[in-house]
Design a protein around this motif. Structure first.
Motif, short mmCIF file in Angstrom:
data_model
loop_
_atom_site.label_atom_id
_atom_site.label_comp_id
_atom_site.label_asym_id
_atom_site.label_seq_id
_atom_site.Cartn_x
_atom_site.Cartn_y
_atom_site.Cartn_z
N GLY A 195 33.47 9.88 -33.27
CA GLY A 195 34.86 9.46 -33.17
C GLY A 195 35.06 8.01 -33.57
N LEU A 196 34.14 7.15 -33.11
CA LEU A 196 34.25 5.73 -33.44
C LEU A 196 34.12 5.49 -34.93
N VAL A 197 33.14 6.14 -35.55
CA VAL A 197 32.91 5.90 -36.97
C VAL A 197 34.05 6.48 -37.81
N THR A 198 34.67 7.55 -37.35
CA THR A 198 35.82 8.10 -38.07
C THR A 198 36.97 7.10 -38.09
N VAL A 199 37.21 6.46 -36.95
CA VAL A 199 38.25 5.43 -36.88
C VAL A 199 37.91 4.27 -37.81
N LEU A 200 36.65 3.83 -37.79
CA LEU A 200 36.23 2.71 -38.63
C LEU A 200 36.37 3.05 -40.11
N ILE A 201 36.05 4.29 -40.47
CA ILE A 201 36.16 4.70 -41.87
C ILE A 201 37.59 4.55 -42.37
N TYR A 202 38.54 5.00 -41.56
CA TYR A 202 39.92 4.97 -42.02
C TYR A 202 40.60 3.64 -41.76
N LEU A 203 39.87 2.71 -41.13
CA LEU A 203 40.31 1.32 -41.10
C LEU A 203 39.67 0.52 -42.22
N GLY A 204 38.66 1.13 -42.88
CA GLY A 204 37.97 0.46 -43.97
C GLY A 204 37.07 -0.65 -43.50
N ILE A 205 36.36 -0.43 -42.39
CA ILE A 205 35.54 -1.48 -41.79
C ILE A 205 34.08 -1.05 -41.78
N ILE A 206 33.19 -2.00 -42.16
CA ILE A 206 31.75 -1.78 -42.02
C ILE A 206 31.21 -2.87 -41.10
N PRO A 207 31.10 -2.62 -39.80
CA PRO A 207 30.57 -3.67 -38.92
C PRO A 207 29.09 -3.86 -39.19
N PRO A 208 28.54 -5.08 -38.96
CA PRO A 208 29.23 -6.25 -38.46
C PRO A 208 29.60 -7.23 -39.57
N THR A 209 30.01 -6.75 -40.73
CA THR A 209 30.36 -7.62 -41.83
C THR A 209 31.70 -8.30 -41.58
N LEU A 210 32.01 -9.27 -42.41
CA LEU A 210 33.26 -9.99 -42.28
C LEU A 210 34.36 -9.27 -43.04
N ILE A 211 35.50 -9.16 -42.43
CA ILE A 211 36.63 -8.51 -43.06
C ILE A 211 37.58 -9.58 -43.57
N ALA A 212 37.91 -9.51 -44.84
CA ALA A 212 38.81 -10.49 -45.44
C ALA A 212 40.01 -9.77 -46.03
N SER A 213 41.19 -10.20 -45.64
CA SER A 213 42.41 -9.56 -46.13
C SER A 213 43.19 -10.52 -47.01
N ASP A 214 43.66 -10.00 -48.11
CA ASP A 214 44.53 -10.76 -49.00
C ASP A 214 45.92 -10.15 -48.88
N PHE A 215 46.72 -10.73 -47.97
CA PHE A 215 48.01 -10.13 -47.69
C PHE A 215 48.97 -10.26 -48.87
N SER A 216 48.75 -11.27 -49.69
CA SER A 216 49.64 -11.43 -50.84
C SER A 216 49.46 -10.29 -51.83
N GLY A 217 48.20 -9.84 -51.96
CA GLY A 217 47.94 -8.74 -52.89
C GLY A 217 47.82 -7.41 -52.20
N GLY A 218 47.86 -7.42 -50.86
CA GLY A 218 47.75 -6.18 -50.12
C GLY A 218 46.38 -5.56 -50.19
N ALA A 219 45.33 -6.38 -50.40
CA ALA A 219 43.98 -5.85 -50.56
C ALA A 219 43.15 -6.13 -49.33
N LEU A 220 42.29 -5.21 -49.00
CA LEU A 220 41.35 -5.36 -47.90
C LEU A 220 39.95 -5.36 -48.46
N GLY A 221 39.14 -6.33 -48.05
CA GLY A 221 37.79 -6.43 -48.59
C GLY A 221 36.74 -6.57 -47.53
N VAL A 222 35.50 -6.22 -47.86
CA VAL A 222 34.36 -6.36 -46.97
C VAL A 222 33.38 -7.31 -47.64
N ASP A 223 33.26 -8.52 -47.06
CA ASP A 223 32.41 -9.54 -47.65
C ASP A 223 32.75 -9.77 -49.13
N GLY A 224 34.02 -9.78 -49.43
CA GLY A 224 34.44 -10.06 -50.80
C GLY A 224 34.50 -8.85 -51.69
#
Length: 268
Positions: A195-224
């Protein structure tokens, strides 16, 4: 090889045999010796250098070690030994996946399947306390639950794997975790991990990496690096996984309603 006298394949085999034999000898001499044998078996792939590493040799070997450890740990009810074997196998799996995109999907799915099979068919086989109210779950199951779930997460979200359309196999791994929990109620930690990993998948998160969001472009990135973007396939996979959780939840909640309340509440 060892000092150049024997080749790497033979050295790998001999060291593996020694490790498994030490595990077997632990049936007479105790869990401490089993721990030594397991550590030796798990570090064997590091000790033997090869010019052409073969993932099937690695995971075939790990499957044998894990199954042998499962049989021995089950005979003596050595929970710590079983958890350690799952941990070692999981670490090797994650390390191999860091070689993406060079990692082979078939090898990853193979070791995930072996891990779940050893848990369900060896370690948790014929345990007569599955319906005991004070035994809601088997704690060594936490370890394979975490590592198998993270492998599914990597297949689904890691940019290299996502580019190869590995999200569907990742979803199959998650569904297999739910199936194992239905088959072996003591493997309840697998349900939480799935259940936890399903939520993380659809949030686009790979812990414990850093999540960086570019709100101007609407992009979500993982370590760039951009994570897998939503498309028709991921939407269908999400709906399918949702139906799997809902269907399994209703069935299991009714099954355990009159028994272990913790399990019933977990599925509900």
């Amino acid at each position: 090889g060892i000092y150049g006298f024997i080749g790497p394949a033979l050295a790998f085999t001999l060291l593996g045999v020694i490790g498994v034999a030490t595990l077997a000898a632990a049936l007479v001499h105790g869990q401490a010796l089993a721990g030594i044998g397991l550590v030796g078996a798990m570090v064997t792939p590091v000790l033997v250098a090869s010019q052409a590493p073969n993932p099937w040799a690695l995971f075939g070997y790990l499957a044998i070690v894990l199954a042998a450890t499962g049989v021995i740990a089950r005979m003596r009810d050595w929970k710590l030994l079983m958890a350690a074997a799952f941990f070692g196998t999981g670490v090797w799996t994650i390390l191999y996946m860091t070689d993406a995109p060079g990692a082979k999907l078939s090898a990853i799915l193979f070791i995930d399947a072996v891990t779940l099979a050893v848990l369900a068919l060896v370690w948790l086989a014929r345990r007569g306390d599955e319906t005991t109210p004070d035994r809601a779950f088997d704690w060594p199951s936490i370890v394979p639950g975490l590592f198998v779930a993270f492998s599914a997460l990597g297949l689904s979200v890691d940019p290299a794997f996502a580019a190869a359309s590995y999200a569907l196999p990742g979803a199959v791994v998650i569904a297999a975790m739910v199936a194992v929990t239905l088959y072996r109620p003591l493997a309840l930690p697998l349900l939480y991990a799935a259940g936890l990993v399903t939520v993380l998948i659809y949030l686009g998160i790979i812990p414990p990496t850093l999540i960086a969001s570019d709100f101007s472009g609407g992009a979500l990135g993982v370590d760039g690096l951009p994570v897998a973007t939503s498309n028709a396939l991921t939407l269908r996979i999400g709906i399918a996984l949702g139906l799997v959780f809902i269907g399994a939840g209703f069935w299991a909640a009714r099954r355990f309603a009159a028994g272990t309340q913790i399990r019933a509440a977990s599925w509900a």
